[in-house]
Design a protein around this motif. Structure first.
Motif, PDB file in Angstrom:
ATOM      1  N   GLU A  27     -26.057 -26.882  77.936  1.00 20.72           N
ATOM      2  CA  GLU A  27     -27.268 -27.601  77.525  1.00 20.72           C
ATOM      3  C   GLU A  27     -26.912 -29.029  77.110  1.00 20.72           C
ATOM      4  OE1 GLU A  27     -29.828 -25.475  74.855  1.00 20.72           O
ATOM      5  OE2 GLU A  27     -29.975 -23.765  76.224  1.00 20.72           O
ATOM      6  N   TYR A  33     -21.143 -35.149  75.022  1.00 19.91           N
ATOM      7  CA  TYR A  33     -20.395 -35.811  76.086  1.00 19.91           C
ATOM      8  C   TYR A  33     -21.168 -35.843  77.409  1.00 19.91           C
ATOM      9  CZ  TYR A  33     -15.647 -37.365  75.081  1.00 19.91           C
ATOM     10  OH  TYR A  33     -14.570 -38.111  74.689  1.00 19.91           O
ATOM     11  N   LYS A 266      -8.636 -24.291  75.870  1.00 26.12           N
ATOM     12  CA  LYS A 266      -8.626 -25.511  76.684  1.00 26.12           C
ATOM     13  C   LYS A 266      -7.445 -25.500  77.666  1.00 26.12           C
ATOM     14  CE  LYS A 266     -12.291 -27.797  75.312  1.00 26.12           C
ATOM     15  NZ  LYS A 266     -13.479 -27.774  76.175  1.00 26.12           N
ATOM     16  N   THR A 293     -19.645 -35.231  67.834  1.00 28.74           N
ATOM     17  CA  THR A 293     -20.820 -34.616  68.464  1.00 28.74           C
ATOM     18  C   THR A 293     -21.254 -33.443  67.586  1.00 28.74           C
ATOM     19  OG1 THR A 293     -19.554 -32.965  69.700  1.00 28.74           O
ATOM     20  CG2 THR A 293     -19.858 -35.092  70.773  1.00 28.74           C
ATOM     21  N   SER A 295     -20.866 -30.478  68.194  1.00 28.23           N
ATOM     22  CA  SER A 295     -19.807 -29.466  68.197  1.00 28.23           C
ATOM     23  C   SER A 295     -18.575 -29.897  67.424  1.00 28.23           C
ATOM     24  CB  SER A 295     -19.378 -29.148  69.631  1.00 28.23           C
ATOM     25  OG  SER A 295     -20.435 -28.568  70.321  1.00 28.23           O
TER      26      SER A 295
HETATM   27  N1  LIG Z   1     -16.369 -33.859  70.886  1.00 24.83           N
HETATM   28  C1  LIG Z   1     -15.118 -34.067  71.215  1.00 24.83           C
HETATM   29  O1  LIG Z   1     -14.369 -34.735  70.500  1.00 24.83           O
HETATM   30  C2  LIG Z   1     -14.598 -33.542  72.522  1.00 24.83           C
HETATM   31  C3  LIG Z   1     -13.356 -34.016  73.002  1.00 24.83           C
HETATM   32  C4  LIG Z   1     -12.891 -33.550  74.224  1.00 24.83           C
HETATM   33  C5  LIG Z   1     -13.647 -32.609  74.929  1.00 24.83           C
HETATM   34  N2  LIG Z   1     -14.838 -32.147  74.441  1.00 24.83           N
HETATM   35  C6  LIG Z   1     -15.575 -31.155  75.226  1.00 24.83           C
HETATM   36  O2  LIG Z   1     -16.777 -31.702  75.714  1.00 24.83           O
HETATM   37  C7  LIG Z   1     -17.670 -30.641  76.042  1.00 24.83           C
HETATM   38  C8  LIG Z   1     -19.027 -30.925  75.438  1.00 24.83           C
HETATM   39  O3  LIG Z   1     -18.922 -30.848  74.021  1.00 24.83           O
HETATM   40  P1  LIG Z   1     -19.545 -31.903  73.026  1.00 24.83           P
HETATM   41  O4  LIG Z   1     -18.500 -32.208  71.996  1.00 24.83           O
HETATM   42  O5  LIG Z   1     -20.168 -33.007  73.785  1.00 24.83           O
HETATM   43  O6  LIG Z   1     -20.609 -31.063  72.222  1.00 24.83           O
HETATM   44  P2  LIG Z   1     -22.079 -30.507  72.547  1.00 24.83           P
HETATM   45  O7  LIG Z   1     -22.400 -29.713  71.327  1.00 24.83           O
HETATM   46  O8  LIG Z   1     -22.995 -31.578  72.948  1.00 24.83           O
HETATM   47  O9  LIG Z   1     -21.867 -29.530  73.787  1.00 24.83           O
HETATM   48  C9  LIG Z   1     -21.450 -28.201  73.689  1.00 24.83           C
HETATM   49  C10 LIG Z   1     -21.877 -27.471  74.958  1.00 24.83           C
HETATM   50  O10 LIG Z   1     -21.450 -26.101  74.892  1.00 24.83           O
HETATM   51  C11 LIG Z   1     -22.536 -25.258  75.236  1.00 24.83           C
HETATM   52  N3  LIG Z   1     -22.349 -23.990  74.511  1.00 24.83           N
HETATM   53  C12 LIG Z   1     -22.108 -23.806  73.187  1.00 24.83           C
HETATM   54  N4  LIG Z   1     -21.992 -22.490  72.911  1.00 24.83           N
HETATM   55  C13 LIG Z   1     -22.160 -21.826  74.086  1.00 24.83           C
HETATM   56  C14 LIG Z   1     -22.142 -20.464  74.465  1.00 24.83           C
HETATM   57  N5  LIG Z   1     -21.943 -19.473  73.572  1.00 24.83           N
HETATM   58  N6  LIG Z   1     -22.356 -20.152  75.767  1.00 24.83           N
HETATM   59  C15 LIG Z   1     -22.558 -21.127  76.681  1.00 24.83           C
HETATM   60  N7  LIG Z   1     -22.572 -22.445  76.386  1.00 24.83           N
HETATM   61  C16 LIG Z   1     -22.364 -22.783  75.106  1.00 24.83           C
HETATM   62  C17 LIG Z   1     -23.773 -26.025  74.809  1.00 24.83           C
HETATM   63  O11 LIG Z   1     -24.912 -25.569  75.524  1.00 24.83           O
HETATM   64  C18 LIG Z   1     -23.381 -27.456  75.179  1.00 24.83           C
HETATM   65  O12 LIG Z   1     -23.619 -27.702  76.544  1.00 24.83           O
HETATM   66  C19 LIG Z   1     -17.013 -29.371  75.494  1.00 24.83           C
HETATM   67  O13 LIG Z   1     -16.327 -28.718  76.543  1.00 24.83           O
HETATM   68  C20 LIG Z   1     -16.034 -29.917  74.479  1.00 24.83           C
HETATM   69  O14 LIG Z   1     -14.967 -29.044  74.202  1.00 24.83           O
HETATM   70  C21 LIG Z   1     -15.335 -32.615  73.254  1.00 24.83           C
END
Ligand SMILES: NC(=O)c1ccc[n+]([C@@H]2O[C@H](COP(=O)([O-])OP(=O)(O)OC[C@H]3O[C@@H](n4cnc5c(N)ncnc54)[C@H](O)[C@@H]3O)[C@@H](O)[C@H]2O)c1
Length: 438
Positions: A27, A33, A266, A293, A295
């Protein structure tokens, strides 16, 4: 993986255009991101299709979105959402009449959780049920999606799923201590991982943050083959995290947030991309910088490396636009000259023996420690307190810039990806931003 493989060139090619299809597998949240990629897809005129994880009723049942929720989600995404719940993980799954893993955790107490044992046979059954539920729903999603993708189109699948923290009171209290606690509120992440509770959580992270990418690649095989047969290209991106190289002193150096408990998932995600790549599938995990974010807000201090991006903007030939970002950041702080104090605090942070001890790539993800918690969470809290408003932080501004740059880099790189696992370090992020705004 012996060392990080960085994206070193600004990718030039873009094969995606109007009529091509962008599928967001997760979502879209306001600060997430995925906004970076969705914006690129929009600008290219692609059709955007999303999914939902569904919503839980009070009794835990998973349901699709209501008409109202669906309309709001589609307006936010700027595309159609296939309304079949794709909640991953098995924390709320169990054979009828037996406890779910989350309910099993309800029996743990803050006094006894390090010793409390879980019934692993029952957990294995719950896991099978959760995975089967996800794969059945995914097959339904793919059948609908197939009808929405005309022959000959390029298709971009963007995986964004990460999570899996069970909603058990006892864990939320422990997580607060592991990720936010300092002084006598500090909790060792290793003690958590050594407990049955920790082992269960790692399994759930694997299902949500890693295995869903494998299921996506597998379940879209028919779409991929049809698109490729009819002249289209199909690619898959996923967001990884495995530390980032940032400017420390005069050099770009790899550093990481610790303990990144999701790190095992990861690395599994990286292996899934590598295995797909070996079969000729364009699947790439982009290891992205630390940003704030919905998360990541639980990990206090994860945002500290972001400040170094300001220096990278200058270092990578930043001009008036880069200087304007410095100025905008200065204005978010209460006192004149405070940005210099912040930058010095960041430099001091990386110069400590504690942080130097965390620079071992091969040992990742390293456990937290009392010394790290006190230093990192202390720095984070002090820097936040220097702002005029807690709701408008320098790290909000810098996170948005990283989202923009990572979107542009990933979108173009996916047109002709150079490998299954690539790091987007601060140098390439800064170069992308300077080029876009120069
Ligand atoms: N925020 C950071 O610093 C960072 C750094 C590197 C990578 N990431 C990665 O970027 C991606 C997006 O994360 P973000 O930080 O933008 O946060 P975000 O909260 O915007 O996104 C989290 C995503 O995970 C999905 N999700 C959560 N629980 C779920 C479940 N039980 N089943 C299915 N989907 C689920 C949500 O629908 C959403 O699309 C993730 O893979 C995250 O690990 C984040």
């Amino acid at each position: 993986m012996n060392g990080p493989i960085a994206l070193t060139q600004l990718p030039q090619k873009n094969i995606f255009r109007a009529g091509d299809v962008f599928v967001l597998f997760g979502e879209l949240f306001g600060r997430g991101y995925a906004n970076g990629l969705v914006n690129e897809a929009r600008q290219a005129g692609m059709s955007i299709i999303g999914i939902t994880v569904g919503r839980r009723e009070a009794d835990g049942t998973l349901r699709p979105l209501t008409d109202e929720e669906l309309a709001a989600g589609e307006a936010n995404l700027g595309g159609k959402i296939i309304n079949v719940p794709l909640m991953a993980g098995f924390d709320m799954d169990a054979p009828a009449g037996t406890p779910t893993p989350t309910e099993m955790l309800g029996k743990l107490t803050l006094k006894t959780w390090t010793e409390d044992k879980l019934d692993w046979d029952h957990i294995a059954t719950c896991r099978e049920i959760g995975v089967a539920r996800f794969k059945t729903s995914l097959a339904q999603v793919m059948a609908t999606l197939d009808g929405m993708i005309p022959d000959g189109r390029n298709v971009f699948f963007a995986h964004t799923m990460a999570g899996g923290i069970p909603k058990a009171k006892v864990f939320l209290a422990i997580a607060n201590r592991v990720y936010k606690g300092r002084g006598d509120r500090h909790q060792s992440s290793q003690v958590l991982l050594d407990s049955d509770l920790g082992k269960l959580i790692l399994q759930n992270f694997d299902e949500v943050s890693a295995n869903t990418f494998g299921h996506l690649i597998e379940a879209s095989a028919a779409i991929r083959e049809r698109a490729e047969r009819s002249g289209g290209q199909v690619c898959y991106s996923a967001y990884g995290y495995h530390g980032t190289s940032i400017l420390i002193g005069d050099e770009y150096q790899w550093q990481t947030y610790s303990n990144y408990t999701q790190g095992y998932a990861k690395m599994r995600l990286e292996r899934i991309a590598q295995a797909a790549w070996e079969q000729g599938i364009r699947a790439t995990v982009y290891n992205c910088p630390e940003i704030r974010t919905n998360s990541s807000d639980i990990f206090v201090g994860v945002e500290l490396p972001l400040f170094s991006l300001l220096r990278a903007l200058k270092r990578e030939n930043g001009g008036a636009w880069a200087e304007a970002q410095w100025q905008a950041c200065r204005e978010l702080l209460s006192e004149a000259g405070a940005l210099d104090t912040v930058m010095q605090r960041i430099a001091d942070f990386y110069a400590t023996d504690v942080m130097k001890g965390y620079g071992n790539f091969a040992a990742w993800p390293m456990p937290n420690s009392q010394g790290l918690a006190d230093l990192m969470i202390g720095a984070s809290d002090d820097i936040v307190a220097m702002h005029k408003e807690r709701g408008a932080l320098i790290t909000d501004l810098l996170s948005a810039l990283v989202i923009e740059a990572s979107g542009a880099l990933m979108f173009r790189e996916c047109s002709a990806p150079s490998g299954p696992v690539l790091w987007l370090n601060h140098d390439i992020i800064a170069r992308q931003l300077n080029q876009a705004h120069g």
